[in-house]
Design an enzyme around this catalytic site. Structure first.
Site, mmCIF file in Angstrom:
data_model
loop_
_atom_site.group_PDB
_atom_site.id
_atom_site.type_symbol
_atom_site.label_atom_id
_atom_site.label_comp_id
_atom_site.label_asym_id
_atom_site.label_seq_id
_atom_site.Cartn_x
_atom_site.Cartn_y
_atom_site.Cartn_z
ATOM 1 N N ARG A 153 -42.447 75.418 12.101
ATOM 2 C CA ARG A 153 -42.336 76.759 12.677
ATOM 3 C C ARG A 153 -43.084 76.814 13.998
ATOM 4 N NH1 ARG A 153 -45.815 81.771 10.636
ATOM 5 N NH2 ARG A 153 -47.316 80.522 11.801
ATOM 6 N N GLY A 154 -44.299 76.249 14.016
ATOM 7 C CA GLY A 154 -45.159 76.352 15.194
ATOM 8 C C GLY A 154 -45.971 77.629 15.155
ATOM 9 N N ASP A 155 -46.853 77.772 16.105
ATOM 10 C CA ASP A 155 -47.675 78.978 16.245
ATOM 11 C C ASP A 155 -47.505 79.447 17.677
ATOM 12 O OD1 ASP A 155 -49.024 78.972 13.647
ATOM 13 O OD2 ASP A 155 -49.904 77.090 14.361
ATOM 14 N N HIS A 199 -50.459 59.692 6.541
ATOM 15 C CA HIS A 199 -50.112 60.022 7.930
ATOM 16 C C HIS A 199 -51.428 60.304 8.656
ATOM 17 C CE1 HIS A 199 -47.666 61.863 11.212
ATOM 18 N NE2 HIS A 199 -48.633 62.766 11.287
ATOM 19 N N SER A 239 -47.877 56.454 8.775
ATOM 20 C CA SER A 239 -47.416 56.868 10.100
ATOM 21 C C SER A 239 -48.614 57.370 10.892
ATOM 22 C CB SER A 239 -46.351 57.954 9.962
ATOM 23 O OG SER A 239 -46.747 58.922 9.014
ATOM 24 N N HIS A 260 -42.032 65.945 17.160
ATOM 25 C CA HIS A 260 -42.136 67.179 16.398
ATOM 26 C C HIS A 260 -41.293 68.213 17.146
ATOM 27 C CE1 HIS A 260 -46.277 66.166 14.412
ATOM 28 N NE2 HIS A 260 -45.555 65.078 14.607
ATOM 29 N N PHE A 291 -61.333 73.044 14.265
ATOM 30 C CA PHE A 291 -59.946 72.796 13.830
ATOM 31 C C PHE A 291 -59.734 73.356 12.423
ATOM 32 C CE2 PHE A 291 -58.989 68.639 16.380
ATOM 33 C CZ PHE A 291 -58.932 69.392 17.538
ATOM 34 N N GLN A 319 -50.891 69.177 5.863
ATOM 35 C CA GLN A 319 -52.064 69.509 6.663
ATOM 36 C C GLN A 319 -53.207 68.650 6.149
ATOM 37 O OE1 GLN A 319 -53.561 70.164 9.282
ATOM 38 N NE2 GLN A 319 -52.696 72.222 9.505
ATOM 39 N N GLU A 346 -49.940 59.826 14.252
ATOM 40 C CA GLU A 346 -49.566 60.955 15.123
ATOM 41 C C GLU A 346 -50.361 60.982 16.430
ATOM 42 O OE1 GLU A 346 -49.028 64.775 13.130
ATOM 43 O OE2 GLU A 346 -50.130 65.736 14.744
HETATM 44 P P1 FAD Z 1 -43.495 77.584 7.680
HETATM 45 O O1 FAD Z 1 -43.068 76.626 6.654
HETATM 46 O O2 FAD Z 1 -42.455 78.463 8.285
HETATM 47 O O3 FAD Z 1 -44.646 78.491 7.035
HETATM 48 C C1 FAD Z 1 -45.442 79.344 7.861
HETATM 49 C C2 FAD Z 1 -45.966 80.502 7.012
HETATM 50 O O4 FAD Z 1 -44.912 81.390 6.699
HETATM 51 C C3 FAD Z 1 -46.577 80.082 5.664
HETATM 52 O O5 FAD Z 1 -47.637 80.949 5.400
HETATM 53 C C4 FAD Z 1 -45.425 80.313 4.689
HETATM 54 O O6 FAD Z 1 -45.882 80.565 3.364
HETATM 55 C C5 FAD Z 1 -44.764 81.536 5.300
HETATM 56 N N1 FAD Z 1 -43.319 81.608 5.036
HETATM 57 C C6 FAD Z 1 -42.420 80.625 5.106
HETATM 58 N N2 FAD Z 1 -41.184 81.061 4.818
HETATM 59 C C7 FAD Z 1 -41.309 82.397 4.576
HETATM 60 C C8 FAD Z 1 -40.402 83.437 4.246
HETATM 61 N N3 FAD Z 1 -39.090 83.191 4.094
HETATM 62 N N4 FAD Z 1 -40.892 84.705 4.078
HETATM 63 C C9 FAD Z 1 -42.219 84.966 4.230
HETATM 64 N N5 FAD Z 1 -43.124 84.013 4.551
HETATM 65 C C10 FAD Z 1 -42.679 82.759 4.729
HETATM 66 N N6 FAD Z 1 -47.643 72.959 15.431
HETATM 67 C C11 FAD Z 1 -47.137 72.834 16.684
HETATM 68 O O7 FAD Z 1 -47.075 73.819 17.437
HETATM 69 N N7 FAD Z 1 -46.693 71.620 17.148
HETATM 70 C C12 FAD Z 1 -46.707 70.506 16.363
HETATM 71 O O8 FAD Z 1 -46.296 69.441 16.810
HETATM 72 C C13 FAD Z 1 -47.229 70.607 15.033
HETATM 73 N N8 FAD Z 1 -47.245 69.544 14.205
HETATM 74 C C14 FAD Z 1 -47.634 69.706 12.886
HETATM 75 C C15 FAD Z 1 -47.515 68.632 12.016
HETATM 76 C C16 FAD Z 1 -47.847 68.779 10.665
HETATM 77 C C17 FAD Z 1 -47.693 67.613 9.746
HETATM 78 C C18 FAD Z 1 -48.336 70.034 10.184
HETATM 79 C C19 FAD Z 1 -48.719 70.209 8.739
HETATM 80 C C20 FAD Z 1 -48.481 71.100 11.056
HETATM 81 C C21 FAD Z 1 -48.118 70.957 12.416
HETATM 82 N N9 FAD Z 1 -48.180 72.026 13.310
HETATM 83 C C22 FAD Z 1 -47.695 71.888 14.600
HETATM 84 C C23 FAD Z 1 -48.762 73.307 12.901
HETATM 85 C C24 FAD Z 1 -47.698 74.273 12.356
HETATM 86 O O9 FAD Z 1 -46.791 74.615 13.359
HETATM 87 C C25 FAD Z 1 -48.450 75.505 11.846
HETATM 88 O O10 FAD Z 1 -49.215 75.174 10.714
HETATM 89 C C26 FAD Z 1 -47.587 76.719 11.597
HETATM 90 O O11 FAD Z 1 -48.456 77.845 11.433
HETATM 91 C C27 FAD Z 1 -46.735 76.629 10.345
HETATM 92 O O12 FAD Z 1 -45.687 75.767 10.492
HETATM 93 P P2 FAD Z 1 -44.731 75.415 9.237
HETATM 94 O O13 FAD Z 1 -43.611 74.644 9.763
HETATM 95 O O14 FAD Z 1 -45.502 74.836 8.139
HETATM 96 O O15 FAD Z 1 -44.266 76.912 8.892
#
Ligand code: FAD
Length: 280
Positions: free
Chosen positions: A98-100, A261, A7, A68, A211, A171, A9
């Protein structure tokens, strides 16, 4: 070695010139026959319309596309509206994150968000839309930078899978062993969905370092030193980057990775070059 599942992106362009440029990029990459194109979503919904417009344009050209969707800082009502809109356009695939929060938002804002972690978003999507969407989630072979430990992080990854994710994209990383170890740790927790490695071509040293600092990816010392030694010699950086990333892809596919990907940053050349090397 040709991956059977790959895929590509993009990020949604911000200007008419960017839109035009992405059309050209896409036409070139579409010839490789990717399974789908994914389109990123800006923090807090900042690119919501651009993401949808890009996805619809890709689908209009006859290709599968996945927006996304990130949840931090968004309300349930807002996400429900987005999901319904996606459904109404026949979108059936999502990358759920989750996003940042953009800089300027503090820890307090994150704590008061209706969604705090991606597993809550996956659960919400399943509650709202059942099995309509094929959901991909993020995975971090070198640990997410905010996780307390690799064990904690892989448990949180498993929670996203239990909440209903169908597949994962990692990642980017340059240590294949980190990927295989992560897959093994996930399997020990009962995870058996495909975990597709995210591949970042190397074309620009300073951008890569920036990055990687942000997302917690390690650039192995020997790669860093070699890239630094090329200085402004962009051609040598590209040639070396192509060797390194092609070898990484081969190692991953030979070791059983279920696909690749590509993070293209909307540039076709590096992905095309890796693809050509992999398939000839
Ligand atoms: P999560 O899975 O929620 O994890 C985030 C952190 O919280 C981790 O450290 C995890 O260990 C911790 N955590 C999770 N659950 C719990 C819990 N219950 N209690 C305590 N800690 C917990 N960002 C964007 O803004 N837009 C995008 O389009 C985008 N695309 C991406 C695509 C890919 C393939 C990847 C890998 C990342 C992308 N990101 C994007 C970045 C991503 O949003 C960030 O890396 C963000 O910080 C984490 O997202 P996540 O969904 O992995 O979070």
């Amino acid at each position: 070695m040709k991956p059977h599942n790959f895929s590509i992106e993009f990020f949604p362009p911000k200007t008419p010139e960017g839109v035009e440029k992405l059309r050209i990029t896409r036409a070139r990459l579409a010839e490789l026959g990717p399974k789908y194109f994914s389109v990123t979503f800006g923090a807090g919904g900042s690119t919501q319309q651009g993401t949808l417009d890009t996805v619809l344009e890709i689908m209009g050209e006859g290709h599968a596309a996945a927006p996304h969707l990130s949840c931090l800082g968004s309300s349930r009502a807002a996400l429900r509206d987005i999901l319904n809109e996606y459904k109404s356009h026949g979108i059936t695939r999502l990358v759920a994150l989750r996003g940042d929060l953009p800089s300027g938002y503090g820890a307090m804002d994150a704590a008061s968000s209706e969604f705090r972690y991606a597993n809550e978003l996956v659960e919400f999507i399943r509650q709202e839309t059942g099995e309509w969407f094929h959901i991909e989630v993020g995975a971090y072979p070198e640990m997410h930078p905010q996780a307390k430990s690799p064990q904690d992080d892989v448990r949180h990854f498993a929670a996203k899978v239990q909440a209903g994710a169908n597949a994962a994209i990692t990642q980017y990383f340059y240590n294949a062993d980190a990927y295989f170890s992560f897959v093994e740790d996930s399997q020990k927790l009962g995870v058996n969905i495909p975990i597709v490695p995210g591949i970042m071509p190397i074309t620009n040293y300073s951008q890569l370092m920036r990055f990687s600092d942000m997302c917690g990816t390690e650039i192995p010392r020997w790669i860093r030193l070699k890239l630094a030694s090329y200085g402004d010699d962009a051609e040598s950086i590209r040639a070396f980057g192509l060797d390194v990333v092609t070898q990484l892809c081969e190692q991953l596919l030979e070791g059983g990775a279920p696909g690749l990907h590509f993070y293209t940053l909307n540039q076709p050349a590096a992905t095309l070059a890796i693809w050509q090397r992999l398939t000839t």
